[in-house]
Design an enzyme around this catalytic site. Structure first.
Site, PDB file in Angstrom:
ATOM      1  N   GLU A  82      -6.698   5.111  34.166  1.00 49.66           N
ATOM      2  CA  GLU A  82      -5.739   4.531  34.707  1.00 49.66           C
ATOM      3  C   GLU A  82      -4.335   5.452  34.814  1.00 49.66           C
ATOM      4  O   GLU A  82      -4.475   6.209  33.877  1.00 49.66           O
ATOM      5  CB  GLU A  82      -5.081   3.297  33.720  1.00 49.66           C
ATOM      6  CG  GLU A  82      -6.339   2.273  33.523  1.00 49.66           C
ATOM      7  CD  GLU A  82      -5.932   1.106  32.810  1.00 49.66           C
ATOM      8  OE1 GLU A  82      -6.503  -0.152  33.086  1.00 49.66           O
ATOM      9  OE2 GLU A  82      -4.855   1.001  31.923  1.00 49.66           O
ATOM     10  N   CYS A  85       2.910   8.539  35.031  1.00 50.36           N
ATOM     11  CA  CYS A  85       2.256   8.794  33.677  1.00 50.36           C
ATOM     12  C   CYS A  85       0.689   8.783  33.806  1.00 50.36           C
ATOM     13  O   CYS A  85       0.036   7.878  34.544  1.00 50.36           O
ATOM     14  CB  CYS A  85       2.499   7.399  32.745  1.00 50.36           C
ATOM     15  SG  CYS A  85       1.705   7.586  31.256  1.00 50.36           S
ATOM     16  N   CYS A 133     -10.643   8.084  24.550  1.00 55.76           N
ATOM     17  CA  CYS A 133      -9.945   9.274  23.454  1.00 55.76           C
ATOM     18  C   CYS A 133     -10.665   8.840  22.317  1.00 55.76           C
ATOM     19  O   CYS A 133     -11.082   8.104  21.637  1.00 55.76           O
ATOM     20  CB  CYS A 133      -8.637   8.624  23.535  1.00 55.76           C
ATOM     21  SG  CYS A 133      -7.563   9.715  22.341  1.00 55.76           S
ATOM     22  N   CYS A 143      -6.459   6.265  16.931  1.00 52.18           N
ATOM     23  CA  CYS A 143      -5.250   5.463  16.700  1.00 52.18           C
ATOM     24  C   CYS A 143      -5.350   3.951  16.579  1.00 52.18           C
ATOM     25  O   CYS A 143      -5.849   3.197  17.859  1.00 52.18           O
ATOM     26  CB  CYS A 143      -4.007   5.700  17.272  1.00 52.18           C
ATOM     27  SG  CYS A 143      -3.456   7.347  17.352  1.00 52.18           S
ATOM     28  N   CYS A 156      -3.823   1.450  19.367  1.00 50.35           N
ATOM     29  CA  CYS A 156      -3.825   1.954  21.027  1.00 50.35           C
ATOM     30  C   CYS A 156      -4.913   1.489  21.720  1.00 50.35           C
ATOM     31  O   CYS A 156      -6.325   1.648  21.152  1.00 50.35           O
ATOM     32  CB  CYS A 156      -3.884   3.579  20.954  1.00 50.35           C
ATOM     33  SG  CYS A 156      -3.899   4.084  22.635  1.00 50.35           S
ATOM     34  N   GLY A 159      -5.961   9.334  26.831  1.00 51.60           N
ATOM     35  CA  GLY A 159      -6.676  10.588  26.443  1.00 51.60           C
ATOM     36  C   GLY A 159      -5.588  11.257  25.562  1.00 51.60           C
ATOM     37  O   GLY A 159      -4.418  11.121  25.496  1.00 51.60           O
ATOM     38  N   GLU A 160      -6.132  12.150  24.730  1.00 53.72           N
ATOM     39  CA  GLU A 160      -4.972  13.308  24.088  1.00 53.72           C
ATOM     40  C   GLU A 160      -5.122  14.653  24.809  1.00 53.72           C
ATOM     41  O   GLU A 160      -6.137  15.211  24.807  1.00 53.72           O
ATOM     42  CB  GLU A 160      -5.647  13.547  22.568  1.00 53.72           C
ATOM     43  CG  GLU A 160      -5.340  14.445  21.801  1.00 53.72           C
ATOM     44  CD  GLU A 160      -3.875  14.834  21.813  1.00 53.72           C
ATOM     45  OE1 GLU A 160      -3.026  13.621  21.289  1.00 53.72           O
ATOM     46  OE2 GLU A 160      -3.004  15.722  21.917  1.00 53.72           O
ATOM     47  N   HIS A 214       5.153   7.913  14.571  1.00 54.92           N
ATOM     48  CA  HIS A 214       4.756   6.433  13.989  1.00 54.92           C
ATOM     49  C   HIS A 214       4.919   6.257  12.625  1.00 54.92           C
ATOM     50  O   HIS A 214       4.618   5.401  12.147  1.00 54.92           O
ATOM     51  CB  HIS A 214       3.604   6.099  14.787  1.00 54.92           C
ATOM     52  CG  HIS A 214       3.372   6.164  15.826  1.00 54.92           C
ATOM     53  ND1 HIS A 214       4.423   5.971  16.926  1.00 54.92           N
ATOM     54  CD2 HIS A 214       2.327   6.769  16.957  1.00 54.92           C
ATOM     55  CE1 HIS A 214       3.873   6.084  18.275  1.00 54.92           C
ATOM     56  NE2 HIS A 214       2.704   6.451  18.037  1.00 54.92           N
ATOM     57  N   ASN A 251       3.500  -2.442  21.615  1.00 57.35           N
ATOM     58  CA  ASN A 251       3.108  -3.527  22.759  1.00 57.35           C
ATOM     59  C   ASN A 251       1.696  -4.021  22.156  1.00 57.35           C
ATOM     60  O   ASN A 251       0.942  -3.322  21.423  1.00 57.35           O
ATOM     61  CB  ASN A 251       2.607  -2.562  23.858  1.00 57.35           C
ATOM     62  CG  ASN A 251       4.019  -2.284  24.492  1.00 57.35           C
ATOM     63  OD1 ASN A 251       5.068  -2.963  24.928  1.00 57.35           O
ATOM     64  ND2 ASN A 251       4.237  -0.731  24.559  1.00 57.35           N
ATOM     65  N   CYS A 258       3.175   1.525  27.210  1.00 55.26           N
ATOM     66  CA  CYS A 258       2.811   2.602  26.277  1.00 55.26           C
ATOM     67  C   CYS A 258       1.698   1.848  25.264  1.00 55.26           C
ATOM     68  O   CYS A 258       1.621   0.835  24.785  1.00 55.26           O
ATOM     69  CB  CYS A 258       3.595   2.924  25.103  1.00 55.26           C
ATOM     70  SG  CYS A 258       4.971   3.663  25.881  1.00 55.26           S
TER      71      CYS A 258
HETATM   72  N1  SAH Z   1      -2.769  10.771  22.877  1.00 53.56           N
HETATM   73  C1  SAH Z   1      -1.408  11.170  23.183  1.00 53.56           C
HETATM   74  C2  SAH Z   1      -1.044  10.804  24.506  1.00 53.56           C
HETATM   75  C3  SAH Z   1      -0.541   9.074  24.496  1.00 53.56           C
HETATM   76  S1  SAH Z   1       1.035   8.883  24.908  1.00 53.56           S
HETATM   77  C4  SAH Z   1      -0.487  10.809  21.913  1.00 53.56           C
HETATM   78  O1  SAH Z   1      -0.946  10.057  21.232  1.00 53.56           O
HETATM   79  O2  SAH Z   1       0.744  11.017  22.196  1.00 53.56           O
HETATM   80  C5  SAH Z   1       0.952   6.988  24.428  1.00 53.56           C
HETATM   81  C6  SAH Z   1       2.062   6.652  23.494  1.00 53.56           C
HETATM   82  O3  SAH Z   1       1.807   5.375  23.341  1.00 53.56           O
HETATM   83  C7  SAH Z   1       1.748   7.472  22.081  1.00 53.56           C
HETATM   84  O4  SAH Z   1       2.893   7.753  21.600  1.00 53.56           O
HETATM   85  C8  SAH Z   1       1.062   6.523  21.370  1.00 53.56           C
HETATM   86  O5  SAH Z   1       0.937   6.725  19.994  1.00 53.56           O
HETATM   87  C9  SAH Z   1       1.611   5.293  21.961  1.00 53.56           C
HETATM   88  N2  SAH Z   1       1.161   4.000  21.779  1.00 53.56           N
HETATM   89  C10 SAH Z   1      -0.161   3.612  21.707  1.00 53.56           C
HETATM   90  N3  SAH Z   1      -0.293   2.419  21.421  1.00 53.56           N
HETATM   91  C11 SAH Z   1       0.780   1.809  21.212  1.00 53.56           C
HETATM   92  C12 SAH Z   1       0.965   0.390  21.339  1.00 53.56           C
HETATM   93  N4  SAH Z   1       0.170  -0.528  21.170  1.00 53.56           N
HETATM   94  N5  SAH Z   1       2.475   0.391  21.460  1.00 53.56           N
HETATM   95  C13 SAH Z   1       3.290   1.100  21.561  1.00 53.56           C
HETATM   96  N6  SAH Z   1       2.859   2.339  21.751  1.00 53.56           N
HETATM   97  C14 SAH Z   1       1.827   2.718  21.670  1.00 53.56           C
END
Ligand code: SAH
Length: 348
Positions: free
Chosen positions: A93, A106, A113, A117, A120, A160-161, A217, A291, A334
């Site tokens: 996506e 984006c 991934c 986390c 996510c 993804g990371e 976070h 979210n 996000c």
């Molecule tokens: N893997 C990378 C790139 C993803 S960026 C990273 O972790 O940075 C996406 C961002 O959204 C990251 O900061 C992630 O931690 C955050 N994220 C993930 N799940 C989320 C959620 N449910 N609500 C808000 N932010 C979230």
């Protein structure tokens, strides 16, 4: 087996070589290159090439290999979510956002991934594979072609990371930056990582002033390890030291992303601890009300908690913003992007 090669995965020199091997002069390769970076990824549409050449190209190559499997447009803010089917059938996506300063994509860097986390949507199914340079370019170019507009900003914050696909991600950003491709300045690119410390240190040595965002976070390892397994491997003091090194080397401020989860990481005392750790560093904090993600039990912090958190950071002179939530009605916000299947995307 599919023997076709991806032209988007090639540098300009490699593309010239591949086409001269087929007997085409260099100016034809240049025409193909120009078409590709104008977003024309279908050889049939490269109208200044002889028909015979277009057929030959289709027989030997492809460009990115992405097919739009679905396209959702937010009725709230016009954000678009694209579901792309890759050559091997996997689905990723990407999201297009419109700002006053231009269009921002984006994009995803992996299929799935493996960072795990807990909050996510990209986590539960794990990692299938990393994306190629061509597949990352394909997302930007396909979207640009679809809307008929130039993309001015790129954020590597999709599925993804990015630092788990380090070499391709760096090559991708260098390619996007070239004058003969999309000519996007490094300052208009942002890469976000959950905190892979050795890669942050390497990144500081690349000499490309890209914005670095860190998914923090939490204010301490104790809180961070509750939702982010990566925190066990690289503790926060090492992470912050690497970020400060990045800021010093590049003179760019580091963005810390902090998704506020009700009663998990949103207490005022946590803001105080965070402020102390960040004080005096070149940084910016981006608060994101968490979210909703199917299958998780995390709730958004209340407005008053978010405001209190923000004010404490401000009191300590840390610049802080609360992220606008774009595209949440189409699950494009996000943390809501995930590995998908064709069935779920409504295609079969
Ligand atoms: N893997 C990378 C790139 C993803 S960026 C990273 O972790 O940075 C996406 C961002 O959204 C990251 O900061 C992630 O931690 C955050 N994220 C993930 N799940 C989320 C959620 N449910 N609500 C808000 N932010 C979230």
């Amino acid at each position: 087996m599919d023997e076709k090669q991806d032209l988007l995965d090639m540098t300009y020199d490699e593309l010239i070589k591949a086409l001269t091997q087929l007997g085409y002069p260099a100016f034809r390769a240049k025409q193909v290159y120009q078409w590709l970076y104008a977003g024309q990824l279908d050889f049939e549409g490269m109208t200044n090439l002889p028909k015979e050449m277009r057929e030959k190209l289709s027989a030997c190559f492809y460009a990115g290999g992405l097919k739009v499997a679905n396209r959702l447009v937010s009725s709230v803010d016009g954000t678009r979510k694209y579901l792309f089917e890759l050559k091997d059938g996997n689905i990723i996506e990407s999201v297009l956002m419109k700002y006053e300063y231009g269009y921002s994509v984006c994009l995803s860097t992996q299929v799935g991934c493996r960072m795990g986390c807990a909050f996510c949507a990209s986590s539960p199914l794990g990692l299938v594979r990393s994306l190629t340079v061509g597949e990352m370019l394909g997302q930007v170019l396909s979207i640009s072609h679809d809307i008929g507009e130039r993309i001015s900003h790129v954020v590597l914050m999709g599925i993804g990371e990015p630092f788990d696909n380090y070499d391709n991600v760096i090559a991708f950003m260098r390619r996007l930056n070239r004058e003969d491709t999309l000519n996007i300045s490094f300052r208009k690119m942002t890469v976000s990582t959950c905190g892979i410390v050795p890669k942050i240190l390497s990144f500081a040595q690349e000499d490309i002033p890209v914005n670095l965002a860190i998914s923090l976070h939490a204010p301490t390892d104790e809180v961070r390890t509750k939702t982010m397994p990566v925190a066990r491997k690289w503790p926060m003091d090492e992470l912050l030291a690497a970020c400060n090194a990045y800021a010093r080397t590049t003179s760019r401020r580091v963005t810390y992303e902090y998704s506020l989860i009700k009663d998990v990481n949103d207490f005022p005392e946590y803001a105080e601890i965070l402020a102390k750790k960040l004080k005096g560093t070149l940084c910016h904090v981006n608060l994101i009300p968490v979210n909703t993600v199917e299958g998780t039990t995390f709730d958004k912090s209340t407005r008053s908690r978010i405001e209190a958190f923000k004010q404490i950071l401000e009191k300590h002179h840390i610049t802080v913003t609360v992220r606008r939530e774009l595209g949440s009605d189409i699950m494009a916000a996000c943390g809501q992007l995930r590995r998908n299947t064709l069935v779920e995307s409504g295609k079969v």
